[in-house]
Design a protein around this motif. Structure first.
Motif: not given
Length: 158
Positions: A2-13, A91-103, A134-137
């Motif tokens: 799941f961590r690999t998927l979360a990293i992949a999702a965040a990277t894709a985002t 990072a604040s200049e990257m315009d990244v929205v803090i959604n679940e995957e990023v968080f 799981e705690d992070a989610v």
């Protein structure tokens, strides 16, 4: 896995261009709010969740880390008058929205995440790492339930 998927999702985002005006970001929380509240106990030595009226919604009057009110759906470095690290300011200049995957990826390795998105060798001031995914989610679900950005719509812990 799941961590690999979360990293992949965040990277894709992060690989897509900044969100154009009018596009929405999915801020749905999949974690357990009650478990997230328990997990937040590990955060209160540094963070507080305090609304605009000054009401403390979670934590104590900690000031080591920024107030987490409105962080969900927000962006890095958005708390005024907080002295962020240089890499967090980048990072604040990257315009990244803090959604679940990023968080989730960020709280498990703050410096590593910031280095990845900024391509900078700096360090985050947040040295604590949430050990369990799981705690992070669940933390995300809890913060989404009590401190959402006014424009953010979330599912409060399904």
């Amino acid at each position: 896995m799941f961590r690999t998927l979360a990293i992949a999702a965040a990277t894709a985002t992060l690989a897509v261009p900044a969100f154009a005006e009018g596009h929405s970001v999915d801020l749905t929380a999949t974690g357990d709010v009650a478990e997230g509240e328990k997990a937040f106990r590990q955060c209160i030595s540094c963070h507080v969740v305090q609304n605009e009226a000054g009401d403390t919604l979670a934590g104590r009057n900690a000031k080591t880390g920024p107030n987490l009110y409105g962080i969900i759906g927000g962006k890095f470095g958005m708390v005024e008058d907080f002295r962020y690290s240089d890499i967090n300011q980048l990072a604040s200049e990257m315009d990244v929205v803090i959604n679940e995957e990023v968080f989730v990826v960020y709280v498990q390795d703050p410096t590593g995440y910031l280095r990845e998105i900024t391509d900078d060798n700096g360090r985050s001031k947040m040295t604590y790492k949430v050990r369990k995914e799981e705690d992070a989610v669940n933390l995300y679900a809890y913060l989404a339930s009590i401190a959402t950005n006014p424009e953010a719509a979330t599912d409060e812990g399904s």
